[in-house]
Design a protein around this motif. Structure first.
Motif, PDB file in Angstrom:
ATOM      1  N   GLN A   1       0.844  -1.210   0.000  1.00 43.42           N
ATOM      2  CA  GLN A   1       0.000   0.000   0.000  1.00 43.42           C
ATOM      3  C   GLN A   1       0.872   1.251   0.000  1.00 43.42           C
ATOM      4  N   VAL A   2       1.943   1.235   0.804  1.00 46.94           N
ATOM      5  CA  VAL A   2       2.842   2.390   0.872  1.00 46.94           C
ATOM      6  C   VAL A   2       3.526   2.598  -0.487  1.00 46.94           C
ATOM      7  N   LEU A   3       4.023   1.500  -1.083  1.00 53.73           N
ATOM      8  CA  LEU A   3       4.734   1.618  -2.365  1.00 53.73           C
ATOM      9  C   LEU A   3       3.802   2.098  -3.472  1.00 53.73           C
ATOM     10  N   GLU A   4       2.563   1.608  -3.484  1.00 56.49           N
ATOM     11  CA  GLU A   4       1.590   2.043  -4.506  1.00 56.49           C
ATOM     12  C   GLU A   4       1.270   3.522  -4.325  1.00 56.49           C
ATOM     13  N   ARG A   5       1.158   3.953  -3.071  1.00 56.28           N
ATOM     14  CA  ARG A   5       0.869   5.372  -2.821  1.00 56.28           C
ATOM     15  C   ARG A   5       2.033   6.242  -3.297  1.00 56.28           C
ATOM     16  N   GLU A   6       3.268   5.826  -2.994  1.00 50.76           N
ATOM     17  CA  GLU A   6       4.426   6.621  -3.417  1.00 50.76           C
ATOM     18  C   GLU A   6       4.557   6.654  -4.932  1.00 50.76           C
ATOM     19  N   LYS A   7       4.152   5.563  -5.585  1.00 49.49           N
ATOM     20  CA  LYS A   7       4.207   5.523  -7.048  1.00 49.49           C
ATOM     21  C   LYS A   7       3.284   6.597  -7.631  1.00 49.49           C
ATOM     22  N   GLU A   8       2.095   6.748  -7.063  1.00 46.87           N
ATOM     23  CA  GLU A   8       1.149   7.771  -7.524  1.00 46.87           C
ATOM     24  C   GLU A   8       1.700   9.163  -7.257  1.00 46.87           C
ATOM     25  N   VAL A   9       2.311   9.347  -6.080  1.00 48.68           N
ATOM     26  CA  VAL A   9       2.905  10.654  -5.748  1.00 48.68           C
ATOM     27  C   VAL A   9       4.013  10.982  -6.743  1.00 48.68           C
ATOM     28  N   PHE A  10       4.822   9.959  -7.066  1.00 54.65           N
ATOM     29  CA  PHE A  10       5.954  10.144  -7.982  1.00 54.65           C
ATOM     30  C   PHE A  10       5.465  10.542  -9.378  1.00 54.65           C
ATOM     31  N   LYS A  11       4.332   9.958  -9.814  1.00 56.97           N
ATOM     32  CA  LYS A  11       3.775  10.283 -11.138  1.00 56.97           C
ATOM     33  C   LYS A  11       3.447  11.771 -11.222  1.00 56.97           C
ATOM     34  N   VAL A  12       2.927  12.330 -10.126  1.00 59.47           N
ATOM     35  CA  VAL A  12       2.537  13.733 -10.100  1.00 59.47           C
ATOM     36  C   VAL A  12       3.778  14.622  -9.969  1.00 59.47           C
ATOM     37  N   ASN A  13       4.721  14.211  -9.126  1.00 58.97           N
ATOM     38  CA  ASN A  13       5.912  15.016  -8.892  1.00 58.97           C
ATOM     39  C   ASN A  13       7.156  14.136  -8.807  1.00 58.97           C
ATOM     40  N   PRO A  14       7.830  13.921  -9.974  1.00 52.46           N
ATOM     41  CA  PRO A  14       8.991  13.020 -10.000  1.00 52.46           C
ATOM     42  C   PRO A  14      10.157  13.501  -9.146  1.00 52.46           C
TER      43      PRO A  14
END
Ligand code: ADP
Ligand code: MG
Length: 349
Positions: free
Chosen positions: A184-197
């Protein structure tokens, strides 16, 4: 966590298939007497002199079983091996050999496969298994890994899913739900990364659960502990899909029922806090989360003293007659039928 240092990109065409196989496998050594011939002929040759062989295989597909956007290749190699070795230990057998088959598209350079094999090599060394063969081929999209693990055991020591008897104790190793919350943490960070690499996530508060997702360990230590304690489980299974579906497998195969006590389910404190943060129920996560690779087994009540107080083992319930069914006994003492998804809705009760 495992370091990834190689930044070069060498095209696979430069080596050719045989050059690639040689390159990836040259640093593996053979340590088991049962390995007569490993890599390098049309087939491997094994000799187990009278002992039984257990054999298990798993296929992992990019986009289905792993996501390379947060799974480093070295971890993937390590985890692919753990998934298989866990099945060998769940038979109460010693893991001895593996084969590794891979299909890769030309988007992967040699260095990517070196990373993958570095993870496989590390796991093979720690868990003492010989790499004895495999297959290498190309794929039109993405990566596939199939590992076969071989193990050996005395016939009388092999533990099946089918041996649980009424009144046996239900025992689990380690703690549950961490790998799922790490995901869950990794999936959330992946979404955050998509918005702000440029965002550098601070995963340190989640290191335990992220590590349980990215670098699980098969419980060779529990297999060895049970041997040392002279405990022969009556049935055993590894927890890959979540506690409730594995309990149901044991009950179905052994033709028994069980009572599982919610308050006994072992949870790490970081799983409880992550569940609060993600607004998830920690019992549901333990029952349905999956990828814990802990061992779930049953023992005769007379063996209780041998495992009592061991920090790696928790008694979470007991086996009943088949007619009683498989139930979760909640903290409020409500009896709820277990289902493969966790439990059936509270309001049915
Ligand atoms: P064959 O043509 O008989 O299938 P290969 O050329 O595919 O043989 O393989 C040669 C040897 O290398 C065999 O021993 C095989 O098991 C081993 N091998 C092939 N690919 C891998 C791999 N990815 N990892 C480990 N061993 C491999
Ligand atoms: Mg081949």
């Amino acid at each position: 966590m495992l370091e990834n240092k190689n930044q070069e990109r060498t095209a696979l065409e430069k080596l050719g298939e045989f050059g690639l196989i040689d390159h990836l496998t040259k640093n593996f050594s053979i340590t088991h007497k049962s390995t007569i011939k490993g890599i390098g002929d049309d087939a491997a040759v094994l000799d187990f002199t009278g002992r039984k062989i257990v054999l298990t295989t798993d296929l992992l597909i990019e986009g289905v079983h792993f996501d390379l956007s947060y799974m480093p290749l070295k971890h993937l190699g390590y985890k692919a091996l753990m998934v298989n070795l866990s099945d060998v230990y769940a038979m109460n057998a010693t893991a001895t050999q593996i084969t590794v088959s891979i299909a890769v598209s030309n988007r992967f350079p040699l260095e990517a496969l070196e990373e993958l094999y570095a993870g496989i090599a590390l796991a093979a060394k720690i868990y003492n298994v010989d790499l004895i063969g495999g297959d290498t081929t190309s794929s039109t999209s993405g990566m596939l890994i199939s590992i076969t693990a071989i193990g050996e055991a005395k016939e009388s020591n092999i533990v099946y899913r089918s041996g649980a008897k009424p009144n046996d104790l239900l025992v689990v190793s380690g703690d549950l739900g961490a790998a799922y919350m790490g995901l869950q943490v990794l999936e959330r960070e992946k979404e955050v990364f998509k918005v702000n690499p440029n965002n550098q996530p601070d995963l340190s508060p989640y290191s335990y659960i992220v590590e349980r997702q990215l670098k699980p360990e098969a419980r060779k230590d529990i297999f060895e502990l049970l041997k040392k304690l002279e405990v022969q489980p009556s049935s055993m299974i590894d927890i890959s899909d979540g506690l409730s579906s594995e309990i149901l497998h044991l009950c179905k195969n052994s033709k028994v029922g069980c009572n599982l006590f919610e308050e006994k389910i072992p949870l790490d404190p970081t799983v409880i806090s992550a569940c609060e943060e993600f607004k998830m129920d920690s019992t549901v996560v333990a029952l349905s989360g999956g990828e814990d690779y802990e061992l779930l087994f049953t023992i005769d009540q007379n063996d209780f003293d041998k495992i009592k107080g061991n920090p790696s083992l928790t008694v979470i319930g007991h086996i009943t007659e088949a007619g009683e069914g498989a139930h979760l006994i909640s903290r409020s003492n409500t009896k709820i039928p277990l289902t493969a998804q966790g439990w059936s809705s509270f309001d049915n009760d």
